[in-house]
Design an enzyme around this catalytic site. Structure first.
Site, short mmCIF file in Angstrom:
data_model
loop_
_atom_site.label_atom_id
_atom_site.label_comp_id
_atom_site.label_asym_id
_atom_site.label_seq_id
_atom_site.Cartn_x
_atom_site.Cartn_y
_atom_site.Cartn_z
N PRO A 1 0.82 -1.21 0.00
CA PRO A 1 0.00 0.00 0.00
C PRO A 1 0.86 1.26 0.00
CG PRO A 1 -0.79 -1.58 1.63
CD PRO A 1 0.52 -2.09 1.13
N GLU A 2 0.45 2.22 -0.80
CA GLU A 2 1.18 3.47 -0.91
C GLU A 2 0.30 4.62 -0.42
OE1 GLU A 2 3.07 3.84 -4.81
OE2 GLU A 2 3.07 1.66 -5.02
N LYS B 1 3.50 6.17 4.12
CA LYS B 1 2.74 4.91 4.00
C LYS B 1 2.26 4.41 5.36
CE LYS B 1 5.68 3.46 0.10
NZ LYS B 1 6.57 2.39 -0.42
N ARG C 1 2.36 -9.96 8.18
CA ARG C 1 3.51 -10.86 8.32
C ARG C 1 4.80 -10.05 8.34
NH1 ARG C 1 1.23 -15.03 10.64
NH2 ARG C 1 -0.54 -15.83 9.44
N ARG D 1 13.67 -3.84 -8.48
CA ARG D 1 12.30 -3.36 -8.58
C ARG D 1 11.77 -3.57 -9.99
NH1 ARG D 1 10.55 0.06 -4.48
NH2 ARG D 1 12.16 0.78 -3.03
#
Length: 272
Positions: free
Chosen positions: A2-3, A58, A111, A260
């Site tokens: 999530p950003e 974030k 996690r 990335r």
């Protein structure tokens, strides 16, 4: 992961429901998601209220009326779900469950992520190295150009560096570069001031549109929620390998840089 848009969407939705409502129950199924013992965590929360939900990059920061803070980072795979007491639980396993009034806030997929109980000072110290917020009213084009103008290296690497600007990750860095019509591996030091201005405009545009569009989360935030995750269908390049570019029709390419994934149009995104 999530950003900014996903976490801001969560912040807005949570602020409508849980603020100033007593915390009635706490269930911890994974102690490693905490920074304190289960007993200490539970004792700090029971009977308290969230008086404000803040987003920083974030992260979400839940301000408690007793002065404490809950610092949430969902990391990779983390999501939130808000259900009602007595209704069907989420099908996925939960690491933490907090009953707030007649709602239950489920923390799922923690996690790698965490929910830490901290003092105000500890929270400030934990977040002190984050860069500025691009959508903050104190940010403007001149300050943005000054920030990036001091950097070297690829555009994408710079945009996802949380110490430069907080909140942008893999997805929106690619979307920003596409909107600006600049190759994500273009070197910051080679970009003209005009190009940097375009990056700023595209950053503000993409993040606003993605936030208002609910971000790209895979699961609704609550029953009947049709906003959360809706922006996933609006992404132009991210996770669109092989699909035609909406501008020129050239197939979108996936590459890798510094471990990335990168998605871009090889025809209409040009390297500086």
């Amino acid at each position: 992961m999530p950003e900014l848009p996903e976490m801001e969407n969560y912040r807005r939705l949570l602020s409508q429901t849980i603020v100033n409502v007593p915390i009635m129950n706490v269930v911890v199924n994974r102690e490693k998601s905490l920074n304190v013992s289960v007993d200490e965590f539970t004792s700090a929360l029971l009977g308290s209220k969230v008086i404000y939900v803040e987003r920083r990059g974030k992260h979400l920061v839940f301000h408690l009326h007793n002065g404490g803070r809950l610092l949430l980072h969902l990391m990779l795979g983390g999501i939130l779900y808000l259900g009602r007491v007595g209704e069907e639980r989420p099908s996925r396993s939960t690491q933490i469950e907090i009953t707030i009034g007649d709602h239950v806030l489920y923390f799922i997929g923690l996690r790698l992520g965490y929910l830490h109980f901290l003092t105000a000072k500890e929270t400030e110290n934990t977040l002190k190295d984050l860069g500025p917020e691009i959508l903050d009213r104190r940010m403007n084009k001149a300050r943005f150009i000054q920030l990036l103008g001091k950097r070297r290296g690829a555009l994408k690497t710079t945009l996802v560096n949380q110490q430069v600007i907080a909140g942008i990750g893999n997805c929106y860095a690619d979307e920003i570069a596409f909107d600006a019509q600049i190759h994500p591996l273009s070197k910051i030091q080679d970009l003209s001031e005009q190009s940097l201005e375009q990056v700023y405009d595209s950053t503000v545009k993409v993040l606003h549109e993605a936030t208002d569009g609910g971000g790209y989360m895979e699961m609704p935030f609550q029953e009947g929620d049709e906003l959360t995750g809706a922006y996933n269908d609006e992404c132009k390049v991210y996770d669109r390998e092989g699909e035609p570019c909406i501008r020129c029709g050239t197939p979108i390419v996936k590459a890798e840089h510094a471990s990335r994934k990168i998605f871009f149009c090889p025809n209409c995104q040009h390297e500086a």
